[in-house]
Design a protein around this motif. Structure first.
Motif, PDB file in Angstrom:
ATOM      1  N   GLY A 253       0.810  -1.214   0.000  1.00 27.65           N
ATOM      2  CA  GLY A 253       0.000   0.000   0.000  1.00 27.65           C
ATOM      3  C   GLY A 253       0.839   1.258   0.000  1.00 27.65           C
ATOM      4  N   ALA A 254       1.915   1.263   0.781  1.00 30.75           N
ATOM      5  CA  ALA A 254       2.771   2.450   0.857  1.00 30.75           C
ATOM      6  C   ALA A 254       3.417   2.753  -0.490  1.00 30.75           C
ATOM      7  CB  ALA A 254       3.844   2.251   1.929  1.00 30.75           C
ATOM      8  N   ILE A 255       3.856   1.710  -1.190  1.00 32.62           N
ATOM      9  CA  ILE A 255       4.540   1.930  -2.464  1.00 32.62           C
ATOM     10  C   ILE A 255       3.548   2.356  -3.541  1.00 32.62           C
ATOM     11  CG2 ILE A 255       5.883   0.817  -4.277  1.00 32.62           C
ATOM     12  CD1 ILE A 255       7.234  -0.827  -2.151  1.00 32.62           C
ATOM     13  N   VAL A 256       2.364   1.736  -3.572  1.00 29.15           N
ATOM     14  CA  VAL A 256       1.338   2.168  -4.530  1.00 29.15           C
ATOM     15  C   VAL A 256       0.996   3.638  -4.291  1.00 29.15           C
ATOM     16  CG1 VAL A 256      -1.082   1.892  -5.183  1.00 29.15           C
ATOM     17  CG2 VAL A 256       0.364  -0.119  -4.935  1.00 29.15           C
ATOM     18  N   THR A 257       0.956   4.041  -3.025  1.00 28.87           N
ATOM     19  CA  THR A 257       0.654   5.433  -2.698  1.00 28.87           C
ATOM     20  C   THR A 257       1.677   6.385  -3.303  1.00 28.87           C
ATOM     21  OG1 THR A 257      -0.444   4.829  -0.627  1.00 28.87           O
ATOM     22  CG2 THR A 257       0.357   7.088  -0.814  1.00 28.87           C
ATOM     23  N   VAL A 258       2.958   6.107  -3.085  1.00 28.19           N
ATOM     24  CA  VAL A 258       3.979   7.043  -3.579  1.00 28.19           C
ATOM     25  C   VAL A 258       4.103   7.003  -5.094  1.00 28.19           C
ATOM     26  CG1 VAL A 258       5.277   7.052  -1.427  1.00 28.19           C
ATOM     27  CG2 VAL A 258       5.816   5.345  -3.139  1.00 28.19           C
ATOM     28  N   VAL A 259       3.882   5.832  -5.720  1.00 28.72           N
ATOM     29  CA  VAL A 259       3.926   5.766  -7.183  1.00 28.72           C
ATOM     30  C   VAL A 259       2.787   6.592  -7.779  1.00 28.72           C
ATOM     31  CG1 VAL A 259       3.648   4.244  -9.174  1.00 28.72           C
ATOM     32  CG2 VAL A 259       5.124   3.550  -7.287  1.00 28.72           C
ATOM     33  N   GLY A 260       1.583   6.445  -7.199  1.00 30.47           N
ATOM     34  CA  GLY A 260       0.449   7.219  -7.688  1.00 30.47           C
ATOM     35  C   GLY A 260       0.654   8.701  -7.514  1.00 30.47           C
ATOM     36  N   VAL A 261       1.163   9.106  -6.362  1.00 36.54           N
ATOM     37  CA  VAL A 261       1.375  10.530  -6.085  1.00 36.54           C
ATOM     38  C   VAL A 261       2.441  11.112  -7.005  1.00 36.54           C
ATOM     39  CG1 VAL A 261       2.286  12.135  -4.367  1.00 36.54           C
ATOM     40  CG2 VAL A 261       0.556  10.457  -3.717  1.00 36.54           C
ATOM     41  N   ALA A 262       3.488  10.330  -7.307  1.00 37.07           N
ATOM     42  CA  ALA A 262       4.546  10.825  -8.189  1.00 37.07           C
ATOM     43  C   ALA A 262       3.989  11.207  -9.557  1.00 37.07           C
ATOM     44  CB  ALA A 262       5.635   9.767  -8.338  1.00 37.07           C
ATOM     45  N   SER A 263       3.061  10.412 -10.061  1.00 47.87           N
ATOM     46  CA  SER A 263       2.442  10.720 -11.360  1.00 47.87           C
ATOM     47  C   SER A 263       1.548  11.949 -11.260  1.00 47.87           C
ATOM     48  CB  SER A 263       1.636   9.512 -11.860  1.00 47.87           C
ATOM     49  OG  SER A 263       2.456   8.373 -11.992  1.00 47.87           O
ATOM     50  N   VAL A 264       0.770  12.027 -10.191  1.00 46.51           N
ATOM     51  CA  VAL A 264      -0.192  13.113 -10.036  1.00 46.51           C
ATOM     52  C   VAL A 264       0.510  14.461  -9.861  1.00 46.51           C
ATOM     53  CG1 VAL A 264      -1.950  14.048  -8.493  1.00 46.51           C
ATOM     54  CG2 VAL A 264      -2.030  11.647  -9.154  1.00 46.51           C
ATOM     55  N   VAL A 265       1.640  14.487  -9.176  1.00 44.28           N
ATOM     56  CA  VAL A 265       2.357  15.748  -8.933  1.00 44.28           C
ATOM     57  C   VAL A 265       2.748  16.403 -10.252  1.00 44.28           C
ATOM     58  CG1 VAL A 265       4.532  16.701  -8.089  1.00 44.28           C
ATOM     59  CG2 VAL A 265       3.157  15.245  -6.607  1.00 44.28           C
ATOM     60  N   HIS A 266       3.241  15.619 -11.200  1.00 46.01           N
ATOM     61  CA  HIS A 266       3.604  16.187 -12.501  1.00 46.01           C
ATOM     62  C   HIS A 266       2.381  16.788 -13.189  1.00 46.01           C
ATOM     63  CE1 HIS A 266       7.840  15.036 -12.979  1.00 46.01           C
ATOM     64  NE2 HIS A 266       7.544  13.946 -12.286  1.00 46.01           N
ATOM     65  N   ILE A 267       1.235  16.126 -13.069  1.00 45.83           N
ATOM     66  CA  ILE A 267       0.007  16.644 -13.675  1.00 45.83           C
ATOM     67  C   ILE A 267      -0.389  17.977 -13.043  1.00 45.83           C
ATOM     68  CG2 ILE A 267      -2.467  16.197 -13.971  1.00 45.83           C
ATOM     69  CD1 ILE A 267      -1.777  13.204 -14.107  1.00 45.83           C
ATOM     70  N   LEU A 268      -0.350  18.045 -11.712  1.00 52.04           N
ATOM     71  CA  LEU A 268      -0.760  19.273 -11.025  1.00 52.04           C
ATOM     72  C   LEU A 268       0.173  20.436 -11.332  1.00 52.04           C
ATOM     73  CD1 LEU A 268      -1.797  17.886  -7.514  1.00 52.04           C
ATOM     74  CD2 LEU A 268      -3.280  18.541  -9.416  1.00 52.04           C
ATOM     75  N   VAL A 269       1.479  20.183 -11.321  1.00 56.91           N
ATOM     76  CA  VAL A 269       2.435  21.259 -11.587  1.00 56.91           C
ATOM     77  C   VAL A 269       2.246  21.796 -13.004  1.00 56.91           C
ATOM     78  CG1 VAL A 269       4.892  21.775 -11.937  1.00 56.91           C
ATOM     79  CG2 VAL A 269       4.156  20.524  -9.909  1.00 56.91           C
ATOM     80  N   HIS A 270       2.085  20.894 -13.959  1.00 54.98           N
ATOM     81  CA  HIS A 270       1.928  21.338 -15.348  1.00 54.98           C
ATOM     82  C   HIS A 270       0.619  22.114 -15.522  1.00 54.98           C
ATOM     83  CE1 HIS A 270       3.313  20.873 -19.562  1.00 54.98           C
ATOM     84  NE2 HIS A 270       2.031  21.123 -19.825  1.00 54.98           N
ATOM     85  N   TYR A 271      -0.449  21.640 -14.903  1.00 51.79           N
ATOM     86  CA  TYR A 271      -1.737  22.327 -15.018  1.00 51.79           C
ATOM     87  C   TYR A 271      -1.646  23.740 -14.428  1.00 51.79           C
ATOM     88  CZ  TYR A 271      -6.597  23.583 -14.152  1.00 51.79           C
ATOM     89  OH  TYR A 271      -7.794  24.245 -14.100  1.00 51.79           O
ATOM     90  N   LEU A 272      -1.031  23.866 -13.267  1.00 45.13           N
ATOM     91  CA  LEU A 272      -0.906  25.183 -12.632  1.00 45.13           C
ATOM     92  C   LEU A 272      -0.025  26.118 -13.459  1.00 45.13           C
ATOM     93  CD1 LEU A 272      -0.632  24.175  -8.867  1.00 45.13           C
ATOM     94  CD2 LEU A 272      -2.560  25.259 -10.024  1.00 45.13           C
ATOM     95  N   ASP A 273       0.991  25.576 -14.129  1.00 38.44           N
ATOM     96  CA  ASP A 273       1.793  26.399 -15.028  1.00 38.44           C
ATOM     97  C   ASP A 273       0.945  26.924 -16.177  1.00 38.44           C
ATOM     98  OD1 ASP A 273       4.083  26.187 -13.554  1.00 38.44           O
ATOM     99  OD2 ASP A 273       5.004  24.628 -14.787  1.00 38.44           O
ATOM    100  N   GLU A 274       0.093  26.058 -16.707  1.00 32.08           N
ATOM    101  CA  GLU A 274      -0.799  26.493 -17.788  1.00 32.08           C
ATOM    102  C   GLU A 274      -1.739  27.598 -17.305  1.00 32.08           C
ATOM    103  OE1 GLU A 274      -1.081  25.595 -20.979  1.00 32.08           O
ATOM    104  OE2 GLU A 274       0.603  24.185 -20.948  1.00 32.08           O
ATOM    105  N   ARG A 275      -2.234  27.454 -16.089  1.00 31.42           N
ATOM    106  CA  ARG A 275      -3.131  28.476 -15.543  1.00 31.42           C
ATOM    107  C   ARG A 275      -2.376  29.789 -15.307  1.00 31.42           C
ATOM    108  NH1 ARG A 275      -7.285  29.662 -15.381  1.00 31.42           N
ATOM    109  NH2 ARG A 275      -8.277  29.469 -13.345  1.00 31.42           N
ATOM    110  N   ARG A 276      -1.112  29.690 -14.860  1.00 33.54           N
ATOM    111  CA  ARG A 276      -0.326  30.908 -14.640  1.00 33.54           C
ATOM    112  C   ARG A 276      -0.029  31.632 -15.959  1.00 33.54           C
ATOM    113  NH1 ARG A 276       2.624  27.179 -11.213  1.00 33.54           N
ATOM    114  NH2 ARG A 276       2.009  27.492  -9.048  1.00 33.54           N
ATOM    115  N   ASP A 277      -0.013  30.866 -17.058  1.00 33.15           N
ATOM    116  CA  ASP A 277       0.220  31.470 -18.371  1.00 33.15           C
ATOM    117  C   ASP A 277      -1.038  32.145 -18.917  1.00 33.15           C
ATOM    118  OD1 ASP A 277       2.839  30.723 -18.348  1.00 33.15           O
ATOM    119  OD2 ASP A 277       2.521  28.872 -19.485  1.00 33.15           O
TER     120      ASP A 277
END
Length: 749
Positions: A253-277
């Motif tokens: 469970g712990a490893i699935v959690t961090v793998v999932g979060v690692a993918s989601v973080v890239h999505i959130l950062v990129h989306y917020l960059d698009e919004r800042r633009d």
């Protein structure tokens, strides 16, 4: 540039975002219900491949002598040789005997004359044979041999039996419960508790990390939803495929959690960059999905490949762990697809443009780091070469840990118990030597062959020989020892006929407890009818890897010189072989993971030079860790042996995002330096956030009571940090090195 059909699918995902959320909710409920059937396999056989040759003698021992397992209950008593001490032994024995699952107990009271301490005689002979089991040589500690039922339908569970025995022993001075069944059961108890605790704390700490990084609780919606859906889908998939959790699966469970979060973080950062633009929600979401679909997919596939590489291991828990984690990693992808459009849309309900990314402090620091690395190329190259050289030398000094008690914290109750038994009773490791009495293919007999005394003397000579050649071996006891004690010594035994041995044999079998014990020393294999003599061996559990392996090999080779079909087995042998097998497979898994991940990256990046430099910073962190462990004298256990392959898949995620983002900018016509600066700013921030989340998530493994889990968490965290440093310092330099000429062409045009 994405093809038109692909863009239409993205538009449909955004249009039907709420329908996808509804489907995800239904899927989560169904998966959660199905996943309740997931169980933990506690058998030692599950730790090996079904056809592993080492299991052949073990299965024979189970069939022939394995109706019961041996557990030793021991405690300190300076007055053991007094009436009060003898009475105390009887009381403890009676309490243990009443427990469900305890078939029989043997103590000083069951030895003929065992409680008479007033001079030499029959009692002295039997006490000498059973020293180390029912008492120590100085008569300052007592023991009760407990034969407990193996787990089976309609029987008390071994877990419940051992819990009851532990509660009795806990009331005694320096009370200790030892035996390989205790080690295995204790390990699985800790792992189950670890699984529950680690999943909870890992999720909480990872989400706290995201909250600190994104400074708003609303951005927790997507990672929480992705993690919970993925965990439910993983449990359901394991149940439907017939898999069970194994020894190393507590961190699932712990490893699935961090793998999932690692993918989601890239999505959130990129989306917020698009919004800042200045883009609106729909355009920002469309651009994010379009530009990250390929990198996120490839990153998840490399995660799965790193875990799947562990399936080359012949060790059951490691093989199953690799398969389970590959399944869990892959299921992050459908979770992201179903949840990203709706959750991101709901999270950004305010629709307020934010400050430009150039004003972010982290972005400015990353660009400074890029500028520094580009002007200190020789320094970086020299430092990297020196570190790799030292690490390569250090890795040759690695030592393996085969003491199974070292899998528990030094201050744990089980380590205290084993230290007491090792000191007072001469070793807590119990294993088995089986010697064939009848030939293979001989006629089946319902009664044991009546061996003459000279045959038993041959067995006793073998026992003395193996003890002389293996000084670490502290005890060897067989039916010959008990007969010699009852008949007056080995010389008398050698002259006795089979008929003459009937009386001492019947005397030992007159008590139920001793009858069951004797039956564990001389029995027929029900499968082929062949009769075997069983020799119980004792050795220290807390021995080094080389000493254990050498001792086991010497005992087996010496026994086979006299009896070619003799076999050595038992938990002690299996656990020693288990660690050796894990360590033997670690580099094979690392090579397989490297090849598979490299192939995926070539297919995704489609540029051999860029693929090579993208892979480079992620290969060496694990190798450096092993080198440091070798230099510091830290022994490699089961947890450490798995990190090489796993860390390749995890650490390469950010490199893939970095290089593929850089390639997209270059295709848009940006010069190399500008593309690197933008990649460092956007992907670099996401890499920092995701690595921070990964490190915090894996750090929760450090609170485990199972040491391999701690090793795995610490070493993977360090490997991730090493990969991040490589991605931010080394990767840009290498990209500029291989892409410099094309950079000049772009600038000129």
């Amino acid at each position: 540039m994405m093809g038109l059909p692909y863009r239409r699918w993205i538009k449909r995902m955004i249009r039907y975002r709420y329908w996808m959320l509804g489907f995800a909710a239904v899927l989560w409920v169904a998966a959660a219900f199905t996943g309740r059937g997931l169980r933990l396999d506690r058998s030692i056989e599950s730790m090996f491949a079904p056809r592993d040759p080492i299991l052949v003698p073990y299965h024979r021992m189970q069939r022939t002598f394995g109706e019961y397992e041996v557990v030793l209950a021991m405690y300190a008593d300076d007055k053991l040789a007094t009436d009060a001490g003898v009475a105390r032994v009887k009381e403890v024995q009676e309490r243990l005997k009443k427990l469900p699952g305890v078939a029989a107990t043997v103590s000083l009271h069951d030895l003929p004359g065992g409680t008479k301490f007033d001079g030499p005689g029959l009692g002295t002979n039997y006490r000498e044979v059973f020293a180390g089991f029912t008492h120590n040589k100085d008569l300052t500690a007592a023991g009760v041999i407990c034969l407990i039922e193996r787990p089976g339908e309609g029987k008390s569970t071994r877990r419940a039996t051992l819990r009851g025995m532990r509660s009795i022993v806990a009331d005694l001075p320096r009370g200790a419960l030892v035996g390989e069944p205790v080690l295995i059961e204790e390990a699985f108890d800790m792992l189950e508790e670890d699984g529950r605790r680690l999943n909870t704390w890992c999720t909480l700490l990872v989400m706290l990390t995201i909250l600190i990084c994104f400074r708003s609780p609303i951005w927790l919606l997507l990672p929480v939803a992705v993690v919970q859906l993925t965990l439910a889908l993983t449990d359901a998939a394991l149940v439907l495929s017939g898999l069970e959790l194994s020894m190393v699966s507590s961190m699932l469970g712990a490893i699935v959690t961090v793998v999932g979060v690692a993918s989601v973080v890239h999505i959130l950062v990129h989306y917020l960059d698009e919004r800042r633009d200045g883009h609106g929600r729909r355009r920002a979401l469309f651009n994010t999905i379009e530009e990250l679909a390929a990198p996120v997919t490839v990153a998840i596939l490399t995660d799965a490949a790193g875990f799947a590489a562990l399936m080359v291991s012949k060790v059951g828990p490691v093989h199953d762990f690799g398969l389970m984690m590959a399944i869990g990693s892959l299921l992050v992808l459908p979770s992201c697809i179903l949840l990203t459009p709706g959750m991101v849309w709901l999270s950004d309900f305010r629709q307020k443009p934010q400050a430009p990314s150039d004003d972010l402090a982290l972005g400015r620091w990353l660009n400074w780091l890029l500028a520094w690395s580009s002007t200190h190329v020789r320094l970086l190259a020299g430092a990297a070469a020196l570190v790799v050289a030292i690490s390569a030398w250090g890795s040759t000094r690695l030592k393996h840990e085969t003491d199974f008690t070292k899998n528990f914290r030094a201050d744990s109750e089980i380590n205290r118990a084993y230290s007491f038994v090792e000191t007072e009773f001469g070793g807590a490791g119990v294993w088995d030597l089986m010697i064939p009495v009848t030939k293979e293919g001989a006629k089946r007999t319902s009664q044991p062959p009546a061996l003459a005394g000279r045959h038993y003397v041959e067995f006793l000579k073998l026992q003395r020989q193996i003890k002389e050649q293996s000084p670490e071996l502290t005890k060897a006891i067989s039916l010959g020892d008990t007969l010699a004690a009852g008949i007056g010594g080995e010389s008398v035994l050698g002259a006795a006929s089979g008929r003459m041995l009937t009386l001492p044999m019947n005397m030992m079998r007159s008590q139920e407890a001793m009858r069951l014990f004797v039956d564990t020393l001389y029995q027929a294999d029900p499968e082929d009818g062949r009769w075997w003599l069983h020799v119980l061996l004792r050795a220290p559990e807390q021995l080094g890897a080389d000493e254990k392996a050498l001792m086991i090999e010497q005992v087996q080779s010496t026994a086979q010189e006299r009896f070619p079909d003799a076999e050595v087995t038992g938990y002690y042998v299996l656990l020693t072989r288990l660690i050796e097998s894990v360590l033997a497979d670690q580099w094979k898994a690392f090579i397989v993971a490297t090849i598979v991940v490299l192939g995926m990256m070539i297919a995704a990046i489609r540029d051999l030079k860029l693929t090579a430099v993208t892979m480079f910073p992620n290969i060496f962190p694990s190798l450096i860790l092993f080198g440091v462990m070798g230099l510091l004298g830290v022994k490699v256990n089961m947890g450490a042996a798995m990190i090489a392959a796993v860390s390749i898949g995890l650490s390469v995620d950010s490199s893939i995002h970095y290089t593929m983002f850089y390639q997209r900018l270059r295709r848009e016509g940006l010069p190399c330096d500008v593309a690197l600066a933008k990649s460092q700013n956007s992907v670099g921030r996401a890499a920092v956030y995701s690595t921070l989340a990964l490190t915090v998530g894996f750090a929760t493994l450090c609170v485990s009571d199972f040491v391999p889990t701690i090793y795995f968490g610490v070493l993977v965290s360090l490997s991730m940090i090493g990969g991040l440093i490589g991605n931010l310092l080394v990767l840009p330099v290498l990209i500029r090195l291989v892409d410099g000429r094309s950079a000049g062409a772009v600038i000129a045009s």
